[in-house]
Write an enzyme that holds these catalytic residues in place. Structure first.
Site, PDB file in Angstrom:
ATOM      1  N   GLY A   1       0.877  -1.348   0.727  1.00  0.00           N
ATOM      2  CA  GLY A   1      -0.023   0.177   0.064  1.00  0.00           C
ATOM      3  C   GLY A   1       1.024   1.810   0.055  1.00  0.00           C
ATOM      4  O   GLY A   1       0.373   2.240  -0.410  1.00  0.00           O
TER       5      GLY A   1
ATOM      6  N   ARG B   1      16.184  12.283  -0.171  1.00  0.00           N
ATOM      7  CA  ARG B   1      15.778  12.256  -1.374  1.00  0.00           C
ATOM      8  C   ARG B   1      14.380  11.547  -1.134  1.00  0.00           C
ATOM      9  O   ARG B   1      14.185  10.645  -0.727  1.00  0.00           O
ATOM     10  CB  ARG B   1      16.285  11.882  -1.875  1.00  0.00           C
ATOM     11  CG  ARG B   1      15.940  11.499  -3.564  1.00  0.00           C
ATOM     12  CD  ARG B   1      16.788  10.947  -4.877  1.00  0.00           C
ATOM     13  NE  ARG B   1      18.355  12.071  -5.232  1.00  0.00           N
ATOM     14  CZ  ARG B   1      18.658  11.933  -5.625  1.00  0.00           C
ATOM     15  NH1 ARG B   1      18.992  10.337  -6.730  1.00  0.00           N
ATOM     16  NH2 ARG B   1      20.049  12.182  -5.360  1.00  0.00           N
TER      17      ARG B   1
ATOM     18  N   GLU C   1       7.481   5.293   8.962  1.00  0.00           N
ATOM     19  CA  GLU C   1       6.744   5.005   9.798  1.00  0.00           C
ATOM     20  C   GLU C   1       6.742   6.502  10.989  1.00  0.00           C
ATOM     21  O   GLU C   1       6.493   6.125  11.804  1.00  0.00           O
ATOM     22  CB  GLU C   1       7.623   3.872  10.845  1.00  0.00           C
ATOM     23  CG  GLU C   1       7.412   2.503  10.163  1.00  0.00           C
ATOM     24  CD  GLU C   1       8.153   1.575  10.804  1.00  0.00           C
ATOM     25  OE1 GLU C   1       8.283   0.914  11.640  1.00  0.00           O
ATOM     26  OE2 GLU C   1       9.530   1.380   9.516  1.00  0.00           O
TER      27      GLU C   1
ATOM     28  N   ASN D   1       9.211   9.979  -4.612  1.00  0.00           N
ATOM     29  CA  ASN D   1       7.307  10.130  -5.521  1.00  0.00           C
ATOM     30  C   ASN D   1       6.609  10.821  -4.060  1.00  0.00           C
ATOM     31  O   ASN D   1       6.033  10.482  -3.099  1.00  0.00           O
ATOM     32  CB  ASN D   1       6.759   9.187  -5.844  1.00  0.00           C
ATOM     33  CG  ASN D   1       5.607   9.534  -5.779  1.00  0.00           C
ATOM     34  OD1 ASN D   1       5.032  10.024  -5.727  1.00  0.00           O
ATOM     35  ND2 ASN D   1       5.476   8.564  -7.056  1.00  0.00           N
ATOM     36  N   PRO D   2       7.252  12.355  -3.952  1.00  0.00           N
ATOM     37  CA  PRO D   2       6.499  13.138  -2.574  1.00  0.00           C
ATOM     38  C   PRO D   2       4.671  12.851  -2.504  1.00  0.00           C
ATOM     39  O   PRO D   2       4.666  12.724  -1.752  1.00  0.00           O
ATOM     40  CB  PRO D   2       6.206  14.599  -3.688  1.00  0.00           C
ATOM     41  CG  PRO D   2       6.654  14.902  -5.506  1.00  0.00           C
ATOM     42  CD  PRO D   2       7.458  13.135  -5.496  1.00  0.00           C
TER      43      PRO D   2
ATOM     44  N   LYS E   1      16.145   7.874   2.793  1.00  0.00           N
ATOM     45  CA  LYS E   1      16.104   7.362   3.844  1.00  0.00           C
ATOM     46  C   LYS E   1      14.577   6.997   4.053  1.00  0.00           C
ATOM     47  O   LYS E   1      13.572   7.007   3.485  1.00  0.00           O
ATOM     48  CB  LYS E   1      15.451   8.667   4.902  1.00  0.00           C
ATOM     49  CG  LYS E   1      17.256   9.346   5.424  1.00  0.00           C
ATOM     50  CD  LYS E   1      17.013  10.640   6.315  1.00  0.00           C
ATOM     51  CE  LYS E   1      18.576  10.759   6.963  1.00  0.00           C
ATOM     52  NZ  LYS E   1      18.446  11.952   7.776  1.00  0.00           N
TER      53      LYS E   1
END
Lengths: 352, 751
Positions: free
Chosen positions: B478, B640, B717, B643-644, B713
């Site tokens: 997901g 970096r 979570e 995908n924003p 990174k």
């Protein structure tokens, strides 16, 4: 799952006959019964599907000015009936504060009255529960008591009735129309649900095979429409059962309370009407002091079966707040967060 | 997955650099139309249905099962019990390493927790199997269970989490507390929590001789395959696991669970394909949970509001028969500067299923307590809680002195505070009201999560037709792996997205590692990057060695791959297309493999953490105690961003999980029976839409040259951390009541 008979009668008379045997259960929206069948808490031998019976899905004017609501009217349809919502705004608000939109589309008026407690030990076939298995005991006693009763309970049963809809119905003197093999009878809402007593398994006045066919709201109930609210305190903003709820309605005359109605939810095995509080309010000028005293009176007999004493004070505050909201006036539209403490109260600072 | 055709609609694809683009999910259309095939959607010919019967006692023995009654039910084909289960080659109770957890596979009549599978009924229909399981009517000899943290004997575990030391002491905490101008001590409690993925664990298993094919959700297919191989005594290559989509994992699908193996055993027993899908209630037991914690924090600060000591002690639980210890205190390792830091853990053993990694294991409850305690310390110092955090900003990792590989936390604080309007916050609690008289409170929490790397492999191919293929057995639960990894893949082989076939979600592809620890994009992405670089290098070798190529002799100058062509790095006008290079070389394709793994030297030299700052506004009814989060602003810096759009979703998801932790989630345990009494989503509350009026995230730019070649990174979570504390602190600011027990419920705010 357990095998069962499924019958779909064409008339009320056929339905009543089909459900006469012990172990038969009526199926309408199925929003509660099917869950219980899946968990094994309910295991009917015969399902009598009444969802397509003709004539029970109408809202009708009665000659005496009252309103008759067929038992198969869906919760959503009733709440969104603008004429109904205008005349009985607290009931519409209660309906819209219950469950989710999908469930309200499926659930029926009659089924709502007959939904079972959400007591976790009731829903769990591995636990002792006098309500599910008479005489087996009550494992809820000594368990987490957040959802348990503070009024009308005894050692046999501490369950609460989960309905929102039933709370304003109790306050507004609704009448339940019932059909059985002996014919049709009408029962005052107050007498429809039962406290546990020594027979917690008998939750209502219905005999085996009797079918709820309609609800009636008496002509007088409409007189409260300008000052009627439902307030539901819960653990999340939507889609949760009430920890405590209250329906309050006032009829004001010349700056005084001519007549008051108050009922509580989430506190007892039945929707809890508060006649002492109503009597105390009648004839008095409305205001914080009167409302506080009424709330005290409503909870005078309350006691906690476990560590849920907070519910007693919460119920007092909820009752007083509901009365305050009713006094502030019925909003023109049901709030976007129906019955929520977070619904805005135009022009009134109602909090301590 | 050959049968999965992900959308190749041009609207989802861009030319040029793919990394950094906010592409929509490539699998989105499949999911919203119901075409995405999850494990339980598979119905091979001859399928039978299995249902587990689970224990209703927490400790004891099964003394009777009415197998006859179950077998007599129409449609029931077989009942699997300890008496007739297929023999296993591997012992399910063996513990060769800490990441192999003991499974309940009907190895005996012993009951070790409520909800433990005790038998399995296989039938022609799900309904028949369900009724068969009821008819087993088990009887037990039961013993009183240990249920709560006070029920067991405390001990210090040998390790916590995935193998971290249980105790760490840096500096002298007692001296720091003695020297403090202000000190606080506070104890916080968090309840048992269950993962509750939308998709319950399911398996469709088929044996063909000694070959096994199974559809089952897995966050780590290669590890699952090894476990199955060991249990059934067959080579891993004989096992094919297909897991193209997971309906959430959160850690409970990281390692193979007992029920998934039971489905495989049942298929072996009956010699036909078997489907087993757990019910919601059956997720409360054999597939892991988060242990309850009781955390005591002691903090001291000097007259300037700088910490002199920080001690974080956690009491938590594991099962009586296996070991997973929630490493909550470790949330205090790397966040606030203090000359003395001690992180300590103790555990008790309870009669429950073994706890498991659950989204932000350790960090989630640890951050909840730490951020609350830091707020209490700021209050004791009379300081604004954000100012207090800035005064204790860790310029280097406090317990080791290592520099951070990158740390843009100051920027997170500044951007988040500005967006939220933090500067208008009055210091005193219970001093804000809205126009309707509701109490309003503002709180802040710092988010932190380690930048981890595991190991993965990928394979990249460039073909003579000018297209490419990139393969990796990665997992999309997901979070958007189908999309983000495909973006990395396209850039890695220097092609437009639509020219690259990205294959994933199956165990016959190179090992994609584990989708956990917020490290999947970093690890799998690094493997893809490295495979792409290797295949481009092969192509470059071909070109540079061929005098007919414009790239001949590029040698040390090297080439760059872009848009299906290699360009001389020192003269971009000299280039050649992939197709031409391969055509001339007479090759149909070139291929290469690559690995992703942490750089051990860099890991030693630098502390690697993602950071963030979360600001929360809550409203509280002063009489009724009902709480609602009305605003959440999270600013995060996590290296970096591939995908924003996906990353914002991940942050939202984490922050919503934080709301859930702070205000809603808890398993209500029956102290007598050891059973959770709210094992469904009506009783086990998570937030609904009405609980989340306004969420906002800010992506703070951060370049990290050390974490991995791509500078990634994790983002999966971190959103939970910080958020829980921010909400708890906002509730205090609104009401003046400090609730130290999660979830914060209305009864504790009634006054």
């Amino acid at each position: 799952m357990k095998r069962f008979d499924y019958v779909r009668p064409a008339t009320v008379a056929e339905a009543v006959a089909a459900a006469a045997e012990p172990g038969a259960a009526y199926l309408a929206g199925g929003t509660n019964l099917l869950d219980l069948m899946k968990s094994g808490a309910a295991a009917p031998g015969r399902l009598v599907d009444v969802s397509r019976l003709p004539g029970l899905d109408r809202i009708e004017e009665l000659p005496d000015g009252g309103l008759r609501i067929g038992a198969l009217v869906r919760n959503a349809d009733l709440a969104h009936d603008s004429d109904f919502a205008r005349r009985f705004p607290a009931i519409a608000e209660a309906l819209l504060s219950g469950a989710s939109a999908q469930l309200r589309n499926a659930a029926t008026v009659g089924g709502n009255l007959l939904q079972r407690t959400r007591c976790a030990w009731f829903a769990d076939p591995a636990s002792a529960c006098n309500r599910r298995a008479p005489g087996s005991g009550c494992d809820a006693r000594g368990g987490d008591s957040r959802q348990q009763a503070v009024l009308g309970w005894n050692e046999a049963c501490v369950a609460t009735h989960p309905s929102d809809f039933c709370v304003p119905l109790a306050a507004l003197d609704a009448v339940v129309e019932i059909e059985g093999r002996a014919g049709r009878r009408a029962v005052a809402f107050e007498d429809f649900h039962r406290l546990p007593g020594q027979t917690p398994e008998r939750e209502t006045t219905l005999a085996q095979g009797e079918l709820v066919v309609a609800l009636r709201l008496p002509a007088g109930a409409e007189a409260f429409s300008a000052n009627a609210r439902y307030l539901k305190v819960r653990e999340r903003t939507s889609f949760a059962f009430a920890v405590v709820s209250a329906a309050a309605a006032l009829r004001l005359e010349g700056g005084r309370i001519a007549e008051a109605r108050l009922a509580l939810g989430g506190v007892a095995a039945k929707p809890w009407r508060c006649p002492e509080a109503e009597a105390l309010l009648a004839g008095r000028p409305p205001g914080p002091e009167a409302f506080r005293q009424a709330a005290e009176a409503a909870l005078a007999e309350a006691r906690a079966p476990g560590d849920n004493a907070f519910k007693i004070e919460l119920a007092r505050r909820t009752a007083a707040r509901a009365l305050t909201l009713a006094l502030a006036g019925t909003p023109a539209r049901v709030p976007a967060l129906p019955a929520s403490p977070f619904a805005p109260v135009p022009g009134a600072l109602v909090h301590a | 997955m050959p049968e999965i055709t992900l959308t190749q609609d041009p609207v989802h694809l861009r030319h040029g650099s793919n990394i950094g683009r906010p592409l929509t999910r490539r699998d989105g259309l499949l999911k919203v139309t119901g075409a995405a095939r999850y494990a339980a959607d598979n119905n091979p010919k001859g399928l039978l249905h299995a249902v587990v019967a689970v224990s209703t006692v927490a400790r004891g023995r099964v003394v009777a099962l009415d197998v006859e009654a179950a077998m007599a039910h129409p449609g029931v084909v077989e009942v699997m019990t300890p008496a007739n289960r297929p023999a296993l080659a591997g012992d399910p109770d063996a513990k060769p390493n800490p990441l192999v957890f003991r499974l309940d596979l009907l190895q005996s009549d012993r009951v070790r927790y409520a909800g433990q599978p005790i038998a399995l009924v296989v039938a022609e229909t799900l309904e028949a199997a369900t009724e068969g399981a009821v008819l087993l009517a088990p009887r037990y000899e039961s013993e009183p269970p240990a249920v709560g943290l006070d029920d067991g004997e405390r001990f210090v575990p040998t390790a916590v989490g995935p193998g971290a030391p249980a105790e760490l002491r840096h500096g002298d905490v007692e001296a720091g507390l003695a020297a403090a101008a202000q000190a606080i001590e506070a104890t916080y409690e968090t309840p048992p929590q269950y993962h509750n993925p939308m998709e319950p664990h399911a398996v469709v298993a088929r044996w063909d001789g000694d070959r096994l094919t199974l559809d089952t959700p897995s966050q780590a297919m290669a590890m699952a395959r090894l476990r199955l191989a060991a249990l059934f005594g067959i080579p891993p290559e004989n096992i094919l696991i297909r897991s193209p989509f997971l309906g959430g994992g959160f850690g409970c699908k990281g390692l193979l669970s007992g029920p998934q193996v039971l489905g495989v055993m049942a298929a072996r027993l009956v010699g036909r394909p078997v489907k087993l899908a757990l019910t919601r209630a059956q997720l409360y037991g054999p597939v892991g949970h988060r242990s309850p914690t009781r955390q005591r924090l002691r903090l001291g600060a000097d007259g300037e509001g700088r910490l002199t000591a920080l001690e974080h002690h956690t009491l938590m639980s594991s099962s009586r028969f296996d070991e997973f210890f929630e490493p909550a205190s470790n949330a205090s390792h790397a966040l606030y500067a203090s000359p003395a830091i001690a992180t300590l853990h103790e555990a008790v053993r309870l009669d429950c299923g073994t706890p498991m990694f659950m989204r932000a294991p350790g960090e989630a409850p640890g951050s909840a307590a730490l951020e609350s305690a830091v707020d209490e310390m700021a209050e004791a110092c009379g300081l604004d809680p954000l100012e207090f955090r800035l005064r204790n900003y860790a310029e280097v990792e406090p317990t080791t002195g290592r520099p951070f590989s990158s740390k843009a936390l100051r920027e997170c604080y500044a951007r988040g505070a500005e967006r939220f309007g933090w500067e208008r916050r009055p210091l005193a609690p219970r001093s804000l009201r809205d126009e309707h008289g509701l109490l309003v409170g503002w709180g802040v929490g710092t988010a932190i999560f380690p930048a981890l790397m595991f190991e993965a492999e990928a394979r990249a191919v460039i073909r003579r037709d000018g297209g490419g293929t990139v393969e990796i057995g990665a997992c999309d639960m997901g979070q958007g792996a189908w999309t983000a990894l495909a973006q990395i893949a396209a850039d890695a082989v220097g092609l437009d997205g639509e020219r690259v076939e990205f294959r994933s979600g199956s165990s016959d592809l190179p090992d994609g590692g584990i989708a956990g620890g917020s490290a999947h994009t970093a690890t799998a992405g690094s493997a893809i990057h490295s495979a792409g670089a290797a295949v481009v290098a092969r192509l470059a070798e071909l070109a540079m060695a061929d005098e007919r190529s414009p790239l001949f002799g590029a040698g040390n100058a090297g080439v760059v791959a872009r848009d299906g062509r290699l360009h001389r790095r020192d003269d971009e006008s000299r280039s050649e297309g992939y197709a031409e290079i391969l055509e001339r070389a007479g090759l149909a394709e070139v291929e290469a493999r690559g690995k992703g793994a942490m750089d051990a030297a860099a890991q030693q030299r630098y502390a690697m953490q993602a950071h963030g700052a979360v600001f929360a506004e809550v409203k509280v009814d002063p009489d009724l105690g009902q709480v609602r989060v009305t605003r959440l602003v999270g600013a995060f810096a996590a290296g970096r961003i591939i995908n924003p759009r996906m990353v914002v979703s991940q942050y939202y998801g984490g922050m919503i999980w934080g709301v859930s932790f702070a205000l809603h989630e808890q398993a209500v345990m029956d102290r007598r029976s050891g059973r959770p009494m709210n094992a469904d989503l009506a009783g086990y509350h998570i937030p609904v839409n009405a609980d989340l009026p306004a969420l906002e995230t800010i992506l703070v730019e951060e370049e990290d040259p050390h974490v991995n070649a791509l500078g990634i990174k994790g983002v999966g979570e971190i959103g939970i951390t910080g958020t829980v504390g921010a909400i708890a602190n906002a509730v205090w600011h609104a009401t003046g009541v400090r609730v130290r027990q999660f979830p914060i419920t209305l009864d504790r705010l009634l006054g």
